[in-house]
Design a protein around this motif. Structure first.
Motif, PDB file in Angstrom:
ATOM      1  N   GLN A 120       0.759  -1.079  -0.366  1.00 15.52           N
ATOM      2  CA  GLN A 120      -0.009  -0.084  -0.469  1.00 15.52           C
ATOM      3  C   GLN A 120       0.797   1.333  -0.009  1.00 15.52           C
ATOM      4  O   GLN A 120       0.592   1.903  -0.758  1.00 15.52           O
ATOM      5  CB  GLN A 120      -1.023   0.132   1.011  1.00 15.52           C
ATOM      6  N   GLY A 121       1.710   1.464   1.025  1.00 18.03           N
ATOM      7  CA  GLY A 121       2.765   2.214   0.829  1.00 18.03           C
ATOM      8  C   GLY A 121       3.520   2.811  -0.763  1.00 18.03           C
ATOM      9  O   GLY A 121       3.280   3.721  -0.492  1.00 18.03           O
ATOM     10  N   ILE A 122       3.909   1.688  -1.520  1.00 18.07           N
ATOM     11  CA  ILE A 122       4.410   2.180  -2.115  1.00 18.07           C
ATOM     12  C   ILE A 122       3.477   2.955  -3.591  1.00 18.07           C
ATOM     13  O   ILE A 122       4.245   2.792  -3.918  1.00 18.07           O
ATOM     14  CB  ILE A 122       5.300   0.553  -3.213  1.00 18.07           C
ATOM     15  N   ILE A 123       2.328   1.600  -3.516  1.00 17.92           N
ATOM     16  CA  ILE A 123       1.185   2.658  -4.460  1.00 17.92           C
ATOM     17  C   ILE A 123       1.026   4.162  -4.137  1.00 17.92           C
ATOM     18  O   ILE A 123       0.776   5.015  -4.756  1.00 17.92           O
ATOM     19  CB  ILE A 123      -0.087   1.602  -4.415  1.00 17.92           C
ATOM     20  N   ASN A 124       1.077   4.131  -2.698  1.00 19.15           N
ATOM     21  CA  ASN A 124       0.407   5.076  -2.369  1.00 19.15           C
ATOM     22  C   ASN A 124       2.126   6.480  -3.230  1.00 19.15           C
ATOM     23  O   ASN A 124       1.568   7.724  -3.063  1.00 19.15           O
ATOM     24  CB  ASN A 124       0.661   5.890  -0.832  1.00 19.15           C
ATOM     25  N   ASN A 125       3.157   6.052  -2.951  1.00 18.97           N
ATOM     26  CA  ASN A 125       4.026   6.997  -2.903  1.00 18.97           C
ATOM     27  C   ASN A 125       3.993   7.065  -4.841  1.00 18.97           C
ATOM     28  O   ASN A 125       5.213   7.683  -5.099  1.00 18.97           O
ATOM     29  CB  ASN A 125       5.278   6.280  -3.196  1.00 18.97           C
ATOM     30  N   LYS A 126       3.655   6.199  -6.144  1.00 16.91           N
ATOM     31  CA  LYS A 126       3.493   6.767  -6.697  1.00 16.91           C
ATOM     32  C   LYS A 126       2.211   7.483  -7.045  1.00 16.91           C
ATOM     33  O   LYS A 126       2.914   8.101  -7.568  1.00 16.91           O
ATOM     34  CB  LYS A 126       2.765   5.095  -7.294  1.00 16.91           C
ATOM     35  N   PHE A 127       1.307   7.195  -6.109  1.00 17.93           N
ATOM     36  CA  PHE A 127       0.207   8.442  -6.721  1.00 17.93           C
ATOM     37  C   PHE A 127       1.191   9.826  -6.360  1.00 17.93           C
ATOM     38  O   PHE A 127       0.319  10.920  -7.621  1.00 17.93           O
ATOM     39  CB  PHE A 127      -0.876   8.502  -6.002  1.00 17.93           C
ATOM     40  N   LYS A 128       1.763   9.609  -5.274  1.00 16.06           N
ATOM     41  CA  LYS A 128       2.559  11.053  -4.873  1.00 16.06           C
ATOM     42  C   LYS A 128       2.813  11.604  -5.802  1.00 16.06           C
ATOM     43  O   LYS A 128       3.307  12.541  -6.062  1.00 16.06           O
ATOM     44  CB  LYS A 128       3.168  11.077  -3.503  1.00 16.06           C
ATOM     45  N   ASN A 129       4.497  10.772  -6.442  1.00 17.91           N
ATOM     46  CA  ASN A 129       5.279  11.131  -7.551  1.00 17.91           C
ATOM     47  C   ASN A 129       4.370  11.196  -8.698  1.00 17.91           C
ATOM     48  O   ASN A 129       4.952  12.216  -9.400  1.00 17.91           O
ATOM     49  CB  ASN A 129       6.057  10.297  -8.024  1.00 17.91           C
ATOM     50  N   ALA A 130       3.082  10.424  -8.344  1.00 20.98           N
ATOM     51  CA  ALA A 130       3.015  11.445 -10.332  1.00 20.98           C
ATOM     52  C   ALA A 130       1.829  12.452 -10.093  1.00 20.98           C
ATOM     53  O   ALA A 130       2.356  13.193 -10.599  1.00 20.98           O
ATOM     54  CB  ALA A 130       1.621  10.209 -10.204  1.00 20.98           C
ATOM     55  N   PHE A 131       2.097  13.051  -8.672  1.00 24.32           N
ATOM     56  CA  PHE A 131       1.181  14.219  -8.433  1.00 24.32           C
ATOM     57  C   PHE A 131       1.966  15.449  -8.520  1.00 24.32           C
ATOM     58  O   PHE A 131       1.559  16.691  -9.385  1.00 24.32           O
ATOM     59  CB  PHE A 131       0.109  14.303  -7.097  1.00 24.32           C
ATOM     60  N   THR A 132       3.482  15.152  -8.273  1.00 26.98           N
ATOM     61  CA  THR A 132       4.276  15.898  -8.199  1.00 26.98           C
ATOM     62  C   THR A 132       4.701  16.428  -9.352  1.00 26.98           C
ATOM     63  O   THR A 132       4.751  17.050  -9.965  1.00 26.98           O
ATOM     64  CB  THR A 132       5.327  15.943  -7.039  1.00 26.98           C
ATOM     65  N   ARG A 133       4.711  14.878 -10.128  1.00 24.00           N
ATOM     66  CA  ARG A 133       4.831  15.349 -11.748  1.00 24.00           C
ATOM     67  C   ARG A 133       3.972  16.797 -12.718  1.00 24.00           C
ATOM     68  O   ARG A 133       4.233  17.396 -13.586  1.00 24.00           O
ATOM     69  CB  ARG A 133       5.281  13.826 -12.622  1.00 24.00           C
ATOM     70  N   TRP A 134       2.297  15.698 -12.318  1.00 25.75           N
ATOM     71  CA  TRP A 134       1.535  16.360 -12.552  1.00 25.75           C
ATOM     72  C   TRP A 134       1.138  18.131 -12.535  1.00 25.75           C
ATOM     73  O   TRP A 134       1.391  19.393 -12.410  1.00 25.75           O
ATOM     74  CB  TRP A 134       0.301  15.830 -12.532  1.00 25.75           C
ATOM     75  N   ARG A 135       1.739  18.324 -11.392  1.00 29.81           N
ATOM     76  CA  ARG A 135       1.764  19.567 -10.926  1.00 29.81           C
ATOM     77  C   ARG A 135       2.528  20.559 -11.529  1.00 29.81           C
ATOM     78  O   ARG A 135       2.686  21.873 -11.724  1.00 29.81           O
ATOM     79  CB  ARG A 135       1.668  19.961  -9.128  1.00 29.81           C
ATOM     80  N   CYS A 136       3.845  20.379 -11.565  1.00 25.50           N
ATOM     81  CA  CYS A 136       5.220  20.862 -12.580  1.00 25.50           C
ATOM     82  C   CYS A 136       4.848  21.162 -13.460  1.00 25.50           C
ATOM     83  O   CYS A 136       5.726  22.009 -14.219  1.00 25.50           O
ATOM     84  CB  CYS A 136       6.003  19.430 -12.108  1.00 25.50           C
ATOM     85  N   THR A 137       4.031  19.699 -14.434  1.00 23.66           N
ATOM     86  CA  THR A 137       3.542  20.058 -15.628  1.00 23.66           C
ATOM     87  C   THR A 137       2.486  21.292 -15.757  1.00 23.66           C
ATOM     88  O   THR A 137       2.578  21.948 -16.979  1.00 23.66           O
ATOM     89  CB  THR A 137       2.762  18.722 -16.137  1.00 23.66           C
ATOM     90  N   LEU A 138       1.781  21.331 -14.671  1.00 26.46           N
ATOM     91  CA  LEU A 138       0.925  22.087 -15.222  1.00 26.46           C
ATOM     92  C   LEU A 138       1.845  23.811 -14.757  1.00 26.46           C
ATOM     93  O   LEU A 138       1.194  24.715 -15.499  1.00 26.46           O
ATOM     94  CB  LEU A 138      -0.047  22.412 -14.023  1.00 26.46           C
ATOM     95  N   HIS A 139       2.358  23.775 -14.136  1.00 31.00           N
ATOM     96  CA  HIS A 139       3.086  24.954 -13.832  1.00 31.00           C
ATOM     97  C   HIS A 139       4.889  25.165 -14.928  1.00 31.00           C
ATOM     98  O   HIS A 139       4.515  26.437 -15.403  1.00 31.00           O
ATOM     99  CB  HIS A 139       4.585  24.792 -12.725  1.00 31.00           C
ATOM    100  N   LYS A 140       4.519  24.488 -15.888  1.00 31.00           N
ATOM    101  CA  LYS A 140       5.084  24.456 -16.501  1.00 31.00           C
ATOM    102  C   LYS A 140       4.560  24.748 -17.893  1.00 31.00           C
ATOM    103  O   LYS A 140       4.757  26.426 -18.745  1.00 31.00           O
ATOM    104  CB  LYS A 140       6.166  23.382 -17.518  1.00 31.00           C
ATOM    105  N   LEU A 141       3.070  24.827 -18.215  1.00 30.73           N
ATOM    106  CA  LEU A 141       2.372  25.169 -18.867  1.00 30.73           C
ATOM    107  C   LEU A 141       1.892  26.581 -18.940  1.00 30.73           C
ATOM    108  O   LEU A 141       1.699  27.733 -19.608  1.00 30.73           O
ATOM    109  CB  LEU A 141       0.603  24.366 -19.127  1.00 30.73           C
ATOM    110  N   TYR A 142       1.692  27.155 -17.679  1.00 34.13           N
ATOM    111  CA  TYR A 142       1.655  27.979 -16.884  1.00 34.13           C
ATOM    112  C   TYR A 142       2.470  29.321 -17.223  1.00 34.13           C
ATOM    113  O   TYR A 142       2.460  30.207 -18.166  1.00 34.13           O
ATOM    114  CB  TYR A 142       1.125  28.488 -15.545  1.00 34.13           C
ATOM    115  N   ASN A 143       4.165  28.736 -16.982  1.00 31.71           N
ATOM    116  CA  ASN A 143       4.410  29.871 -17.537  1.00 31.71           C
ATOM    117  C   ASN A 143       5.391  29.889 -19.533  1.00 31.71           C
ATOM    118  O   ASN A 143       5.726  31.536 -19.598  1.00 31.71           O
ATOM    119  CB  ASN A 143       6.258  29.212 -16.798  1.00 31.71           C
ATOM    120  N   ASN A 144       5.188  28.849 -19.522  1.00 25.26           N
ATOM    121  CA  ASN A 144       4.665  28.966 -21.148  1.00 25.26           C
ATOM    122  C   ASN A 144       3.119  29.829 -21.590  1.00 25.26           C
ATOM    123  O   ASN A 144       3.870  30.788 -22.267  1.00 25.26           O
ATOM    124  CB  ASN A 144       4.851  27.559 -21.488  1.00 25.26           C
TER     125      ASN A 144
END
Length: 351
Positions: A120-144
């Motif tokens: 369960q911890g492994i899957i939760n960390n995968k969600f955590k990392n995916a959310f961080t990457r998605w947030r970074c992608t949105l930030h890049k789109l905003y800056n572009n």
């Protein structure tokens, strides 16, 4: 696994109303997305072959099989179902939103030992990392958009985003605390001595593919340029590799068996809490009280046994297929003979 089981095991134990709303949410996302981006490819594969079987070996955070499909699936779920309103990270996502994400996960994947807290911890960390990457992608789109002199609040930059969700993203991007953390993270990334070239596939996957397992050669494999015929990406990475080779050669000359390659890599690349440098995020770092559980387990030996088992399964499958063909041919020949004998008088056909 029933819907009630999923709701019990998903974080937050969302209500049945939340589950019913999930089905409508999925339909709207499939209309917005571009096929694979909305999970239609995974839907088709599950419909045709059944759910993906996911298993995590002791000490590893990469799934034994379908690891890339699992990562892609979680990424799709986060982009389409995770509530980003007021969420600076996965930990701040609402419990109902997390539960919806887990419901979708279980529609595609059958996770072995899901009751295990480690899994369960492994899957939760995968969600955590995916959310961080998605947030970074949105930030890049905003800056572009800003760099193009466009007001980000007037344009939704992706077809798989609703305007409402995009405005929620703009809210957290413009937040003072987020801006401060972003500047700190940017400064920290600049301190990184070199990048790796392993791409989307984890270093652990590269390691498993190596015929002769070597942590030092794994470093070389994942830090050379693909476009420069095997040259290191920079002089710092090359220097670190040469230093590890020198230590290995000296240890061999002195018959120092205690200085194994993992120790050499750690000595040269340094140590970081919760992370094994040179092996990436695919290997789970055990706390001291957990390490005794796996004491004496040789992961390399386990991998070799698994490869041998896979080979045996392939051989047995091929043998079964060949035997099935022979049986089909025999049944066909018998049917033909019976058809011929029907036209010959006084021949019993009850054999």
């Amino acid at each position: 696994m029933t819907n009630s089981d999923i709701l019990e095991q998903a974080p937050g134990n969302c209500s049945s109303t939340t589950y019913e709303n999930t089905q409508n949410t999925r339909k709207s996302h499939q209309k917005q997305g571009r096929g694979p981006a909305s999970g239609q490819k995974l839907d088709q594969q599950v419909k045709k072959h059944g759910k993906y079987k996911i298993l995590f070996l002791p000490g590893e955070t990469d799934a034994l099989t379908f690891n890339m499909d699992l990562s892609n699936g979680i990424g799709i779920i986060v982009r389409t179902d995770a509530d980003i309103k007021g969420a600076t990270g996965w930990g701040n996502v609402s419990e109902d939103s997390k539960a919806i994400c887990y419901i979708r996960l279980f529609e595609w994947f059958e996770i072995e030992d899901w009751s295990d807290k480690r899994v369960q911890g492994i899957i939760n960390n995968k969600f955590k990392n995916a959310f961080t990457r998605w947030r970074c992608t949105l930030h890049k789109l905003y800056n572009n958009l800003l760099s193009d002199d466009i007001d980000p609040r007037n344009v939704c930059p992706r077809p798989d985003l609703t305007m409402e969700k995009w405005l929620e993203a703009c809210d957290f991007i413009e937040d003072n605390d987020f801006q401060k953390k972003s500047r700190i993270n940017t400064a920290n990334r600049k301190k990184k001595p070199f990048n790796h070239t392993s791409g989307k596939r984890t270093m652990l996957n590269h390691y498993k593919e190596m015929i002769e397992k070597s942590e030092i050669e794994l470093f070389r494999k994942t830090h050379v340029s693909k476009s420069k015929r095997g040259e290191f990406i920079d002089i710092v990475a090359e220097s670190k590799y040469n230093e590890m080779i020198d230590m290995k050669n000296k240890a061999a000359e002195q018959d120092n068996e205690a200085l194994a390659e993992p120790s050499i890599v750690k000595a040269v690349l340094g140590h970081r809490s919760g992370y094994i440098k040179g092996m990436g995020h695919g290997v789970q770092v055990l706390r001291s009280r957990e390490s005794n559980v796996f004491a004496g387990i040789d992961l390399k030996e386990i991998l070799l046994e698994l490869e041998s088992a896979k080979s045996e399964i392939v051989n047995l499958t091929n043998a079964y297929t060949e035997q099935r063909k022979k049986m089909d041919k025999m049944e066909s020949d018998i049917a033909k003979m019976q058809g011929i004998l029907q036209h010959i008088p006084n021949i019993p056909l009850d054999f």
